[in-house]
Design an enzyme around this catalytic site. Structure first.
Site, mmCIF file in Angstrom:
data_model
loop_
_atom_site.group_PDB
_atom_site.id
_atom_site.type_symbol
_atom_site.label_atom_id
_atom_site.label_comp_id
_atom_site.label_asym_id
_atom_site.label_seq_id
_atom_site.Cartn_x
_atom_site.Cartn_y
_atom_site.Cartn_z
ATOM 1 N N ASP A 13 5.092 -4.515 7.707
ATOM 2 C CA ASP A 13 4.833 -3.307 6.922
ATOM 3 C C ASP A 13 3.541 -3.444 6.118
ATOM 4 O O ASP A 13 3.070 -4.552 5.841
ATOM 5 C CB ASP A 13 5.970 -3.069 5.914
ATOM 6 N N ASP A 14 3.035 -2.298 5.705
ATOM 7 C CA ASP A 14 1.998 -2.160 4.662
ATOM 8 C C ASP A 14 0.561 -2.383 5.126
ATOM 9 O O ASP A 14 -0.365 -2.208 4.346
ATOM 10 C CB ASP A 14 2.271 -3.065 3.447
ATOM 11 N N HIS A 64 4.559 4.293 8.164
ATOM 12 C CA HIS A 64 5.053 3.794 6.865
ATOM 13 C C HIS A 64 4.517 4.697 5.741
ATOM 14 O O HIS A 64 4.256 4.223 4.640
ATOM 15 C CB HIS A 64 4.616 2.340 6.686
ATOM 16 N N HIS A 68 2.025 5.184 1.089
ATOM 17 C CA HIS A 68 3.102 4.268 0.695
ATOM 18 C C HIS A 68 3.930 4.836 -0.469
ATOM 19 O O HIS A 68 4.053 4.232 -1.537
ATOM 20 C CB HIS A 68 2.555 2.881 0.328
ATOM 21 N N HIS A 154 5.352 -8.600 5.997
ATOM 22 C CA HIS A 154 4.205 -7.792 5.569
ATOM 23 C C HIS A 154 2.920 -8.472 6.034
ATOM 24 O O HIS A 154 2.719 -9.653 5.726
ATOM 25 C CB HIS A 154 4.217 -7.640 4.045
HETATM 26 NI NI NI Z 1 5.993 -1.038 2.301
#
Ligand code: NI
Length: 186
Positions: A13-14, A64, A68, A154
């Protein structure tokens, strides 16, 4: 004789991150492993080549949100905008439609489908974002992983990338195969 393959999906993620996502993609390529990336739309700016590379190298790209944001705090139209803008950005680079969504903070009112997208949570959360200890992250994953699990990590931290590659080597040795989220749940 036991002969069934155990399968896991490792998810990031991210990102994308200009340094760590690239390191991760190099490591995945070396190991011939596919992953799933839940990218933040706003981070794609100046990192388009990484998105293109993910797609070309067989990884699955999911949504995602654009900024965010916690989707459950937004009105429906704002929520859809966060999702649509991210999908459009990814699709303009890869030419492939995006079908999977991971809501930031795991925060989601709807159950499995949001705005026509399949919501993907996780089974293992090693809290890789709050430690610099690679071995601790590795241990948290390897000690609890089971066939069919989705692992949350991440790709914006060096620790996470190092830990992920270590986990992949260890689990491959234990007979695990790495697949995308789509392959795991469809
Ligand atoms: Ni996230």
């Amino acid at each position: 004789m036991k002969n069934e393959t155990k399968r896991v999906a490792i998810t990031f993620d991210d990102g994308p991150h200009c340094v760590y996502t690239e390191q991760l993609l190099d490591g995945l390529k070396e190991r011939n492993v596919v992953a799933t990336f839940f990218v933040v739309g706003a981070s794609i700016n100046d990192n388009e080549a990484l998105i293109e590379r993910m797609s070309k190298e067989g990884h699955l790209i999911g949504n995602h949100t654009y900024n965010h944001v916690q989707l459950s705090c937004l009105a429906t139209d704002a929520r859809y905008k966060e999702i649509d803008k991210t999908n459009e950005t990814i699709e303009s680079i890869t030419g492939k439609s995006v079908g999977f969504l991971r809501p930031p903070f795991g925060s989601c009112d709807e159950d499995k489908i949001m705005h026509d997208m399949m919501v993907v949570m996780w089974d293992i959360d090693p809290l890789d974002w709050c430690t610099n200890d690679v071995n601790k992250v590795v241990e948290r994953i390897v000690s609890s992983v089971e066939d069919g699990d989705i692992i949350l990590m991440h790709d914006i931290f060096e620790t996470s990338v190092k830990a992920a590659l270590k986990v992949i080597d260890m689990l491959k040795e234990q007979g695990y195969e790495f697949v995308t989220v789509e392959e795991l749940i469809m």
